[in-house]
Design an enzyme around this catalytic site. Structure first.
Site, PDB file in Angstrom:
ATOM      1  N   SER A  60       0.832  -1.203   0.000  1.00  0.00           N
ATOM      2  CA  SER A  60       0.000   0.000   0.000  1.00  0.00           C
ATOM      3  C   SER A  60       0.867   1.254   0.000  1.00  0.00           C
ATOM      4  O   SER A  60       2.016   1.224   0.437  1.00  0.00           O
ATOM      5  CB  SER A  60      -0.878   0.034   1.254  1.00  0.00           C
TER       6      SER A  60
HETATM    7  N1  SAH Z   1       0.293  -5.017   4.156  1.00  0.00           N
HETATM    8  C1  SAH Z   1       0.923  -5.408   2.932  1.00  0.00           C
HETATM    9  C2  SAH Z   1       0.023  -5.137   1.756  1.00  0.00           C
HETATM   10  C3  SAH Z   1      -0.144  -6.344   0.927  1.00  0.00           C
HETATM   11  S1  SAH Z   1      -1.410  -6.288  -0.308  1.00  0.00           S
HETATM   12  C4  SAH Z   1       2.284  -4.783   2.773  1.00  0.00           C
HETATM   13  O1  SAH Z   1       2.681  -3.943   3.589  1.00  0.00           O
HETATM   14  O2  SAH Z   1       2.994  -5.170   1.845  1.00  0.00           O
HETATM   15  C5  SAH Z   1      -2.588  -7.423   0.339  1.00  0.00           C
HETATM   16  C6  SAH Z   1      -2.105  -8.788   0.684  1.00  0.00           C
HETATM   17  O3  SAH Z   1      -3.216  -9.572   1.090  1.00  0.00           O
HETATM   18  C7  SAH Z   1      -1.459  -9.554  -0.476  1.00  0.00           C
HETATM   19  O4  SAH Z   1      -0.164  -9.915  -0.107  1.00  0.00           O
HETATM   20  C8  SAH Z   1      -2.366 -10.777  -0.642  1.00  0.00           C
HETATM   21  O5  SAH Z   1      -1.655 -11.941  -1.019  1.00  0.00           O
HETATM   22  C9  SAH Z   1      -2.979 -10.907   0.733  1.00  0.00           C
HETATM   23  N2  SAH Z   1      -4.229 -11.669   0.786  1.00  0.00           N
HETATM   24  C10 SAH Z   1      -5.245 -11.696  -0.105  1.00  0.00           C
HETATM   25  N3  SAH Z   1      -6.212 -12.517   0.299  1.00  0.00           N
HETATM   26  C11 SAH Z   1      -5.820 -13.053   1.478  1.00  0.00           C
HETATM   27  C12 SAH Z   1      -6.388 -13.996   2.392  1.00  0.00           C
HETATM   28  N4  SAH Z   1      -7.562 -14.559   2.173  1.00  0.00           N
HETATM   29  N5  SAH Z   1      -5.674 -14.295   3.501  1.00  0.00           N
HETATM   30  C13 SAH Z   1      -4.468 -13.732   3.742  1.00  0.00           C
HETATM   31  N6  SAH Z   1      -3.881 -12.847   2.919  1.00  0.00           N
HETATM   32  C14 SAH Z   1      -4.552 -12.501   1.796  1.00  0.00           C
END
Ligand code: SAH
Length: 207
Positions: A60
């Protein structure tokens, strides 16, 4: 040679226009975002925008991480569950505010979870617990949590996550299928949610 500390300070100065909480700004100042992004994207690490981190996922934008930390009103010692570890950056910012040993994060993609663990260890946030799996189920072993947040968009707060939040605790997530709204909810004693909208946002969808 890039002066990463200077770039980060510049970013934090810019974030000051959107977030007033000094503890959040201090946390942003302490976490080396450039170590969390893939090497090819590193030169943009302190631009205030999302960046690709692999597996079709994105880290993000810094202002979104700061706004979410502010809305969660995090205090030292709070037990926090994060759904969507991604590269681990957001978890590190949360760890600065509550203590790394109080942060539990679930990531759907095994490869991202593994890389996040390594980076978190390298930046001194190795006590953050990262598990690969479906975050919709939460992480019941460490419940109840004072705060639960999602970094991916869900149609609504998943019931297991509401269950694992303590009474008067907060949940925060981008909610919606197409257009998403950042929603903060306080869990009432009867288990229902007191919701508050915090504007339109754009996140990758929950798997
Ligand atoms: N907080 C993260 C943002 C990652 S984007 C950072 O600082 O990099 C959102 C993330 O959610 C992705 O890595 C994706 O793989 C994960 N995601 C999507 N669906 C999910 C689920 N059902 N359970 C766990 N993670 C999930």
């Amino acid at each position: 040679m890039v002066d990463w500390d200077r770039e980060r300070s510049r970013l934090v100065t810019h974030l000051r226009e959107r977030v007033a909480d000094e503890s959040v700004l201090d946390a942003m100042e302490r976490v080396p975002r450039h170590l969390f992004v893939p090497e090819r994207k590193r030169r943009n690490a302190y631009a205030d925008r999302p960046l690709p981190i692999g597996e079709g996922q994105t880290i993000s934008a810094p202002h979104m991480v700061a706004i979410m930390a502010d809305l969660l009103d995090l205090s030292s010692g709070d037990a926090v569950l994060e759904v969507g570890t991604g590269c681990g950056y957001h978890a590190a910012v949360t760890a600065e505010l509550v203590g790394a040993e109080n942060v539990y994060s679930v990531e759907y993609h095994e490869s991202l979870a593994a890389t996040a663990r390594e980076t978190l260890a390298a930046t001194g946030h190795g006590d953050v617990s990262v598990r690969a799996g479906d975050g919709k189920q939460g992480w019941p072993e460490h419940a109840p949590y004072d705060r639960v947040y999602l970094t991916c968009a869900a149609p609504d707060f998943p019931p297991s996550l509401v269950e694992q939040t303590r009474t008067d605790g907060y949940l925060l997530a981008p909610i919606g299928d197409g257009t998403q709204t950042l929603v903060r909810a306080r869990k009432r004693a009867d288990g229902t949610l007191d919701r508050e909208d915090h504007g339109s946002v754009r996140f990758v969808p929950l798997q």
